[in-house]
Scaffold this active site. Sequence first.
Site, PDB file in Angstrom:
ATOM      1  CB  SER A 152      34.514 105.501 112.478  1.00 22.50           C
ATOM      2  OG  SER A 152      34.526 106.377 113.588  1.00 22.50           O
ATOM      3  CE1 TYR A 165      29.692 108.078 111.028  1.00 24.11           C
ATOM      4  CE2 TYR A 165      30.755 107.714 113.147  1.00 24.11           C
ATOM      5  CZ  TYR A 165      30.836 107.988 111.793  1.00 24.11           C
ATOM      6  OH  TYR A 165      32.068 108.171 111.210  1.00 24.11           O
TER       7      TYR A 165
END
Length: 308
Positions: A152, A165
């Site tokens: 990501s 995350y």
Amino acid sequence: MRDTPGGRLTHHARGAPLRGRVAVVTGAARGIGEALAHSLSEAGMHVALIGRERETLQVVADSLPGRSICVEADVTDRTALADAALRVETELGPASVVVANAGIAVSGPFDHTAAELWQRVIDVNLTGSANTVRAFLPQLTAARGYFLQIASTAAFGAAPMMSAYCASKAGAESFALALRGELEPDGVQVGIAYLHWTGTDMLTGIDDHPVLEALRRNQPRPARRVHSPDQVARWLTQGIAHRAPHIYAPPWLRWCQPLRPLFPALVARVARRELRDRPGEQLSSPVEVLGAGGRADWYSYQAAPRDR
């Protein structure tokens, strides 16, 4: 339709490099995993879907145009993944593409997040990826295959209120880079996919938090665009077909790589301004597991018997 030594596709395979091969996608019950399963199946692959939600997985598997199986498994459970790998090889054949896509996210201040919930994000997103490649590595080695780690842009610049995350995605990127050097001599190639804003249920509600909304608002206009899971899946499929070392979704993200040293300072500057200018009660948002898939994983984890 095997690769030649060195990972190059034969002339016959270049025309349809994925057709007839076996792909494994974790986190395939919804979102990017579901869209990628469809895209790979449409490209002619036999697809094994792995995830936590049995009924949802079956619905996805039944909707694919090609051969498929679905296996309910927790990527943090090495025994379950070993059993899944055996099923895949027995029912579809050895996997030549494995995509570590399973992931969950939690939003909220670090000091308000239960340690067990914070750890669960790391376990699924980082350790789960390692468990996945470990289970399927013998098949990938035999097939001279391709392992894709879904990362990501959270690995570019960590966002406040998303500490677990961001840490997990940065770790997953680093893991894949280290793994690449180990596996390339055996003909197994490792790719890393960098995903930006994607319209999954995990993204729903992100803009409700003032700091995260400000980070997005302060990005250039093209960088604020939310891409559909189907579009992202098409980009991923193209990269998989070319055994790409890096896949960018959207493709312009590749031009951000040289600028990565700047991103942490830019993110910190926006975050400091928002934290300074807003009352404390606006920033003390409740901790939230994002998306239906993340909540399904967390509820299943809480309900499972285990040593505490």
